[in-house]
Design a protein around this motif. Structure first.
Motif, mmCIF file in Angstrom:
data_model
loop_
_atom_site.group_PDB
_atom_site.id
_atom_site.type_symbol
_atom_site.label_atom_id
_atom_site.label_comp_id
_atom_site.label_asym_id
_atom_site.label_seq_id
_atom_site.Cartn_x
_atom_site.Cartn_y
_atom_site.Cartn_z
ATOM 1 N N UNK A 61 -21.761 15.098 12.684
ATOM 2 C CA UNK A 61 -20.417 15.463 13.167
ATOM 3 C C UNK A 61 -19.362 14.611 12.485
ATOM 4 N N UNK A 62 -19.648 13.321 12.311
ATOM 5 C CA UNK A 62 -18.702 12.424 11.636
ATOM 6 C C UNK A 62 -18.465 12.869 10.196
ATOM 7 N N UNK A 76 -31.284 14.999 -0.879
ATOM 8 C CA UNK A 76 -31.664 14.043 0.174
ATOM 9 C C UNK A 76 -31.086 12.648 0.005
ATOM 10 N N UNK A 77 -30.710 12.262 -1.216
ATOM 11 C CA UNK A 77 -30.170 10.924 -1.445
ATOM 12 C C UNK A 77 -28.778 10.741 -0.836
ATOM 13 N N UNK A 78 -28.066 11.831 -0.584
ATOM 14 C CA UNK A 78 -26.701 11.727 -0.063
ATOM 15 C C UNK A 78 -26.581 12.383 1.311
ATOM 16 N N UNK A 79 -27.693 12.580 2.006
ATOM 17 C CA UNK A 79 -27.625 13.158 3.348
ATOM 18 C C UNK A 79 -26.746 12.315 4.275
ATOM 19 N N UNK A 80 -26.758 11.001 4.098
ATOM 20 C CA UNK A 80 -26.014 10.116 4.994
ATOM 21 C C UNK A 80 -24.513 10.347 4.983
ATOM 22 N N UNK A 101 -29.566 12.713 19.986
ATOM 23 C CA UNK A 101 -30.024 12.462 18.615
ATOM 24 C C UNK A 101 -28.996 11.642 17.846
ATOM 25 N N UNK A 102 -29.455 10.637 17.125
ATOM 26 C CA UNK A 102 -28.552 9.812 16.321
ATOM 27 C C UNK A 102 -28.036 10.581 15.106
#
Length: 312
Positions: A85-86, A255-259, A78-79
């Motif tokens: 993890x990062x 959700x806007x900062x999930x990345x 999974x991407x």
């Protein structure tokens, strides 16, 4: 009869019974802690078997179909997992570093204050946030930095347009890191302040006689004396490299900062509990636990090798 047994006088039966009774008292005293350890730490570890089966609540843990390492292979394909993890490592490592040195600097500065009342007042105010849960703090911080919060209201007085800071990726990651440091700074400083009290005043008096100023005394006496404490805290903190703070992130992110803010624990919560994919969630938790154990063991070995420090 061997020489070894000939040198040792035989122990009477009454002496052996007395030793057993004496040890039994200690075991009875430790029994509540042992039972707590077994039922809340050892017994739940059987649930890790869910990571190796296609778990369904109807069949149970040991009745579900065994699939081996299938969930682990799917996990690392999974991407999203790589990004999660990062994010976890970046946030956790930043928290560990700042939570080591910011309280240290604060403790050194507070130790130089000679007004006892002011010193106690500052210390109390600074470590007070530690006792407030993230549920309450998240609500307070949202009221301050939200779109209609205090921050945007003040900026509006200077002609600035309101900003959606809680949805800003760059702001939010540092907001998470510095928020944790602010909350735990005062409490973590207590450990350093306790270590400072163990330093003999005679060392500072001797340094003053030799003409050393406060900075020189701090550099030559205080910091070397605090090195074992720093090594100990750094060693214990290594086990939290994959623990970036579920309570804080869960109560603040969106959700806007999930990345940039989605960490292992929050991802497991959504995948394992919300989406009811229990096997995959357990798989991630087991992976995290194993890596944390390896990191803690390695850091302990390095601390003993380079700093000659033992925890036990």
């Amino acid at each position: 009869m061997s020489k070894k047994s000939a040198l040792k006088p035989p122990v009477s039966r009454q002496v052996r019974i007395g030793r057993v009774r004496e040890q039994a008292n200690y075991w009875i005293m430790c029994l509540p802690a042992i039972l707590w350890l077994v039922f809340f730490h050892l017994y739940p570890m059987l649930g890790n078997w869910i990571a190796f089966v296609d778990y369904t609540p109807k069949k149970g843990i040991f009745g579900s179909t065994f699939v081996g390492l299938q969930h682990f292979k799917y996990l690392f394909s999974l991407k999203d997992v790589r990004n999660v993890i990062s994010n976890t490592v970046i946030i956790a490592v930043a928290k560990i570093i700042l939570n080591l040195f910011v309280p240290l600097i604060f403790a050194l500065m507070l130790n130089e204050v000679r007004n006892v009342r002011f010193k106690k007042f500052v210390q109390t105010i600074v470590y007070l946030p530690h006792f407030i849960s993230w549920v309450i703090l998240a609500s307070i911080l949202s009221k301050i930095f939200g779109y209609t919060g205090v921050y945007n209201h003040i900026m509006g007085l200077f002609g600035k347009d309101p900003q959606v800071l809680m949805s800003n990726s760059t702001f939010f990651r540092w907001f998470i890191i510095l928020g944790e440091v602010w909350k735990e700074c005062g409490f973590n400083a207590i450990i350093y302040l306790a270590a400072l009290t163990s330093i003999s005043p005679n060392l500072y008096e001797a340094a003053a006689i030799d003409g050393a100023n406060r900075w020189q005394s701090m550099r030559s006496i205080t910091l070397p004396a605090l090195r074992p404490t720093v090594v100990l805290l750094a060693t214990l903190a290594m086990g939290n490299v994959l623990n970036a703070g579920f309570d804080q992130v869960f109560n603040l992110y969106n959700p806007m900062v999930y990345g940039v803010a989605d960490i292992i624990d929050t991802w497991v919560y959504r995948i394992g509990l919300v989406n009811m994919n229990y096997s995959l969630g357990t798989c991630v938790g087991l992976f995290k636990s194993v890596i944390s154990m390896l990191l803690l063991t390695s850091s302990y070995a390095l601390a003993y090798k380079f700093a000659d420090y033992r925890i036990f």
